[in-house]
Design an enzyme around this catalytic site. Structure first.
Site, PDB file in Angstrom:
ATOM      1  N   LYS A 215      -3.335  -1.545  16.162  1.00 47.53           N
ATOM      2  CA  LYS A 215      -4.169  -0.699  15.302  1.00 47.53           C
ATOM      3  C   LYS A 215      -5.219   0.060  16.128  1.00 47.53           C
ATOM      4  CE  LYS A 215      -2.163  -1.559  11.352  1.00 47.53           C
ATOM      5  NZ  LYS A 215      -1.460  -0.507  10.605  1.00 47.53           N
TER       6      LYS A 215
ATOM      7  N   LEU B  75       0.817  -1.214   0.000  1.00 44.41           N
ATOM      8  CA  LEU B  75       0.000   0.000   0.000  1.00 44.41           C
ATOM      9  C   LEU B  75       0.852   1.266   0.000  1.00 44.41           C
ATOM     10  CD1 LEU B  75      -2.723   1.419   0.104  1.00 44.41           C
ATOM     11  CD2 LEU B  75      -2.723   1.132   2.592  1.00 44.41           C
TER      12      LEU B  75
ATOM     13  N   TYR C  51      -1.750  -7.506  16.599  1.00 35.96           N
ATOM     14  CA  TYR C  51      -1.968  -6.592  15.464  1.00 35.96           C
ATOM     15  C   TYR C  51      -3.154  -5.673  15.749  1.00 35.96           C
ATOM     16  CZ  TYR C  51      -2.955  -5.188  10.574  1.00 35.96           C
ATOM     17  OH  TYR C  51      -3.191  -4.476   9.411  1.00 35.96           O
TER      18      TYR C  51
HETATM   19  N1  LIG Z   1      -2.630  -5.833   3.374  1.00 36.75           N
HETATM   20  C1  LIG Z   1      -3.736  -5.716   4.086  1.00 36.75           C
HETATM   21  O1  LIG Z   1      -4.638  -6.577   4.020  1.00 36.75           O
HETATM   22  C2  LIG Z   1      -3.933  -4.536   4.959  1.00 36.75           C
HETATM   23  C3  LIG Z   1      -2.879  -3.698   5.315  1.00 36.75           C
HETATM   24  N2  LIG Z   1      -3.105  -2.653   6.167  1.00 36.75           N
HETATM   25  C4  LIG Z   1      -2.000  -1.815   6.586  1.00 36.75           C
HETATM   26  O2  LIG Z   1      -1.336  -1.267   5.475  1.00 36.75           O
HETATM   27  C5  LIG Z   1       0.004  -0.940   5.855  1.00 36.75           C
HETATM   28  C6  LIG Z   1       0.961  -1.401   4.761  1.00 36.75           C
HETATM   29  O3  LIG Z   1       1.004  -2.820   4.753  1.00 36.75           O
HETATM   30  P1  LIG Z   1       0.998  -3.661   3.381  1.00 36.75           P
HETATM   31  O4  LIG Z   1       1.377  -2.806   2.267  1.00 36.75           O
HETATM   32  O5  LIG Z   1      -0.251  -4.398   3.351  1.00 36.75           O
HETATM   33  O6  LIG Z   1       2.150  -4.730   3.721  1.00 36.75           O
HETATM   34  P2  LIG Z   1       3.608  -4.953   3.096  1.00 36.75           P
HETATM   35  O7  LIG Z   1       4.217  -6.021   3.929  1.00 36.75           O
HETATM   36  O8  LIG Z   1       3.516  -5.166   1.643  1.00 36.75           O
HETATM   37  O9  LIG Z   1       4.356  -3.580   3.368  1.00 36.75           O
HETATM   38  C7  LIG Z   1       4.734  -3.211   4.654  1.00 36.75           C
HETATM   39  C8  LIG Z   1       5.630  -1.992   4.569  1.00 36.75           C
HETATM   40  O10 LIG Z   1       6.000  -1.598   5.901  1.00 36.75           O
HETATM   41  C9  LIG Z   1       7.405  -1.438   5.964  1.00 36.75           C
HETATM   42  N3  LIG Z   1       7.945  -1.842   7.256  1.00 36.75           N
HETATM   43  C10 LIG Z   1       7.704  -2.999   7.918  1.00 36.75           C
HETATM   44  N4  LIG Z   1       8.426  -3.042   9.039  1.00 36.75           N
HETATM   45  C11 LIG Z   1       9.141  -1.897   9.087  1.00 36.75           C
HETATM   46  C12 LIG Z   1      10.088  -1.368   9.998  1.00 36.75           C
HETATM   47  N5  LIG Z   1      10.473  -2.040  11.090  1.00 36.75           N
HETATM   48  N6  LIG Z   1      10.632  -0.149   9.737  1.00 36.75           N
HETATM   49  C13 LIG Z   1      10.280   0.525   8.628  1.00 36.75           C
HETATM   50  N7  LIG Z   1       9.397   0.088   7.730  1.00 36.75           N
HETATM   51  C14 LIG Z   1       8.832  -1.124   7.955  1.00 36.75           C
HETATM   52  C15 LIG Z   1       7.949  -2.368   4.881  1.00 36.75           C
HETATM   53  O11 LIG Z   1       9.189  -1.869   4.412  1.00 36.75           O
HETATM   54  P3  LIG Z   1      10.594  -2.623   4.580  1.00 36.75           P
HETATM   55  O12 LIG Z   1      10.370  -4.053   4.415  1.00 36.75           O
HETATM   56  O13 LIG Z   1      11.434  -1.954   3.516  1.00 36.75           O
HETATM   57  O14 LIG Z   1      11.034  -2.241   5.926  1.00 36.75           O
HETATM   58  C16 LIG Z   1       6.899  -2.244   3.798  1.00 36.75           C
HETATM   59  O15 LIG Z   1       7.184  -1.153   2.975  1.00 36.75           O
HETATM   60  C17 LIG Z   1       0.239  -1.583   7.213  1.00 36.75           C
HETATM   61  O16 LIG Z   1       0.168  -0.602   8.218  1.00 36.75           O
HETATM   62  C18 LIG Z   1      -0.928  -2.559   7.343  1.00 36.75           C
HETATM   63  O17 LIG Z   1      -1.280  -2.786   8.675  1.00 36.75           O
HETATM   64  C19 LIG Z   1      -4.337  -2.369   6.648  1.00 36.75           C
HETATM   65  C20 LIG Z   1      -5.394  -3.133   6.312  1.00 36.75           C
HETATM   66  C21 LIG Z   1      -5.282  -4.281   5.444  1.00 36.75           C
HETATM   67  C1  LIG Z   2     -23.617  -8.412   5.919  1.00 39.30           C
HETATM   68  C2  LIG Z   2     -23.726  -8.592   7.395  1.00 39.30           C
HETATM   69  C3  LIG Z   2     -22.398  -8.951   8.008  1.00 39.30           C
HETATM   70  C4  LIG Z   2     -22.417  -8.900   9.497  1.00 39.30           C
HETATM   71  C5  LIG Z   2     -21.033  -8.879  10.072  1.00 39.30           C
HETATM   72  C6  LIG Z   2     -20.652 -10.171  10.670  1.00 39.30           C
HETATM   73  C7  LIG Z   2     -19.271 -10.161  11.266  1.00 39.30           C
HETATM   74  C8  LIG Z   2     -18.287 -10.823  10.369  1.00 39.30           C
HETATM   75  C9  LIG Z   2     -16.889 -10.622  10.824  1.00 39.30           C
HETATM   76  C10 LIG Z   2     -16.037 -10.182   9.690  1.00 39.30           C
HETATM   77  C11 LIG Z   2     -14.660  -9.914  10.140  1.00 39.30           C
HETATM   78  C12 LIG Z   2     -13.942  -9.160   9.086  1.00 39.30           C
HETATM   79  C13 LIG Z   2     -12.490  -9.061   9.391  1.00 39.30           C
HETATM   80  C14 LIG Z   2     -11.805  -8.181   8.404  1.00 39.30           C
HETATM   81  C15 LIG Z   2     -10.362  -8.047   8.753  1.00 39.30           C
HETATM   82  C16 LIG Z   2      -9.648  -7.152   7.821  1.00 39.30           C
HETATM   83  O1  LIG Z   2     -10.107  -6.773   6.762  1.00 39.30           O
HETATM   84  O2  LIG Z   2      -8.434  -6.766   8.254  1.00 39.30           O
HETATM   85  C17 LIG Z   2      -7.643  -5.949   7.443  1.00 39.30           C
HETATM   86  C18 LIG Z   2      -6.237  -6.199   7.844  1.00 39.30           C
HETATM   87  O3  LIG Z   2      -5.624  -5.383   8.495  1.00 39.30           O
HETATM   88  C19 LIG Z   2      -5.681  -7.481   7.407  1.00 39.30           C
HETATM   89  O4  LIG Z   2      -4.625  -7.891   8.238  1.00 39.30           O
HETATM   90  P1  LIG Z   2      -4.353  -9.462   8.442  1.00 39.30           P
HETATM   91  O5  LIG Z   2      -2.981  -9.535   8.997  1.00 39.30           O
HETATM   92  O6  LIG Z   2      -5.382  -9.954   9.388  1.00 39.30           O
HETATM   93  O7  LIG Z   2      -4.452 -10.116   7.089  1.00 39.30           O
END
Ligand SMILES: NC(=O)C1=CN([C@@H]2O[C@H](COP(=O)(O)OP(=O)(O)OC[C@H]3O[C@@H](n4cnc5c(N)ncnc54)[C@H](OP(=O)(O)O)[C@@H]3O)[C@@H](O)[C@H]2O)C=CC1
Ligand SMILES: CCCCCCCCCCCCCCCC(=O)OCC(=O)COP(=O)(O)O
Length: 315
Positions: free
Chosen positions: A200, A56, A196
């Site tokens: 958050k 992201l 985690y």
């Molecule tokens: N993917 C998902 O499903 C979701 C992600 N998010 C959030 O989005 C954000 C980005 O994650 P995402 O892109 O998915 O995951 P990635 O693992 O693809 O990217 C994570 C990024 O964080 C950096 N990072 C990790 N540890 C460190 C550290 N110790 N110091 C500095 N930088 C660090 C990494 O850089 P490097 O390795 O170079 O250090 C990398 O650029 C996170 O905060 C995550 O919680 C939120 C909801 C859903």
């Molecule tokens: C239509 C009616 C639905 C009613 C809701 C019922 C409750 C269902 C629970 C659903 C849980 C959703 C969890 C989503 C988690 C999520 O999207 O996390 C994002 C992240 O940060 C992913 O991180 P991860 O390390 O867990 O992959």
């Protein structure tokens, strides 16, 4: 009585006009927002992105660069940051060539010095996108304290340490925007994600407090809460004993594209939004359910824990 009935009949007749009026107002509101967004510009703004080496954060860097921003790219992996810098520098004028500031957010000693280099890069910071983060998979009862600490160190303490070091210059400018990339797990907690979700939830609370405190200083604060995104997050997640999980989860693989979530992030900055839940119907509904009917949410989560445990035993 008759009068009441007549009135009731008149009310029913007025209903289509009320609905049309409501829809008209909604359309007008959207149009005004779009116009307002067009008037705002990110051209030449200095945007600092942490986590720019992957997922992201990388998509956000591309999206802000496409809007004309000057970027400071942060992460640990220098090679990937430099490769992104080279890619973007080919797409813009030389004075917009991104600067690279590599550092480890999990290492408190490095953050203050890195913040100085971040400010030095362009002499100011207009937007901070705090995107770096790691996830976790494990049973709370079996998780080493070091793992809980590491999640908090990177996702929470590291992020706010960088921000704290950048805030004085942003406050002095009297304008700027801080974007915290949280997760829907900053609003709801699901089983086997204790460390985690806790990091958050802390992020959500901190930035909600900060938003109120800086409201009169010209700084805006946005918390973005995405659902699953197709990135390396699950590959890099830590397990209960601290070893990497190293697997691509189906939920992660089936998540939204990082580019589309990055567009939500850019839009939130242009619109000056306080928060954005950038997730599908089920995670968004879960956020409401947790607030409005917590006991039902807890029953569903206990069921989910049972089912996840069974699947893990069978695997
Ligand atoms: N993917 C998902 O499903 C979701 C992600 N998010 C959030 O989005 C954000 C980005 O994650 P995402 O892109 O998915 O995951 P990635 O693992 O693809 O990217 C994570 C990024 O964080 C950096 N990072 C990790 N540890 C460190 C550290 N110790 N110091 C500095 N930088 C660090 C990494 O850089 P490097 O390795 O170079 O250090 C990398 O650029 C996170 O905060 C995550 O919680 C939120 C909801 C859903
Ligand atoms: C239509 C009616 C639905 C009613 C809701 C019922 C409750 C269902 C629970 C659903 C849980 C959703 C969890 C989503 C988690 C999520 O999207 O996390 C994002 C992240 O940060 C992913 O991180 P991860 O390390 O867990 O992959």
């Amino acid at each position: 009585m008759l009068r009441g009935l007549e009135f009731g009949g008149g009310g029913a007749a007025a209903m289509p006009y009320l609905v049309a009026g409501g829809l008209g107002l909604l359309l007008l509101y959207r149009l005004l927002r779009r116009l307002q967004r067009r008037m705002r510009s990110l051209h030449g703004k200095v945007v600092v992105v942490t986590g720019a080496s992957s997922g992201l954060g990388l998509a956000c860097a591309r999206a802000f660069h496409a809007e004309g921003a000057r970027l400071v790219l942060c992460g640990r992996d220098l090679r990937r940051l430099e490769s992104l810098r080279d890619e973007l520098s080919e797409r813009g004028p030389e004075d917009r060539t991104p600067r690279v500031v590599p550092f480890d957010l999990g290492s408190p000693g490095e953050v203050a010095r890195a913040a100085e280099r971040v400010v030095e890069a362009y002499g100011r910071v207009d937007v901070l996108v705090s995107g770096a983060g790691i996830s976790y998979r494990g049973e709370a009862a079996l998780t080493a304290m070091d793992v809980h600490r590491q999640l908090m160190e990177v996702n929470y303490f590291g992020a706010i340490a960088l921000l704290t070091a950048l805030l004085p210059s942003m406050l002095k400018q009297g304008e700027g925007h801080i974007v915290a990339i949280s997760s829907v797990q900053g609003r709801i907690a699901i089983p086997f994600r204790s460390a985690y979700a806790a990091s958050k939830h802390a992020t959500q609370a901190y930035f909600d407090s900060l938003r109120a405190e800086v409201a009169d200083s010209g700084l805006k604060v946005t918390v973005v809460s995405p659902g699953y995104i197709r990135t390396n997050l699950s590959l890099n997640a830590l397990t209960a004993d601290g070893t990497p999980y190293h697997a691509m989860d189906a939920n992660t693989a089936g998540g939204r594209s990082p580019d589309s979530v990055a567009q939500d992030v850019v839009g939130a900055v242009l619109d000056g939004r306080a928060e954005v839940v950038s997730a599908g119907l089920v995670p968004t509904a879960a956020v409401y359910l947790r607030t409005l009917l917590p006991s039902l949410y807890f029953i569903l989560m206990a069921r989910r824990a049972r089912s996840d445990r069974k699947k893990a035993e069978q695997a």
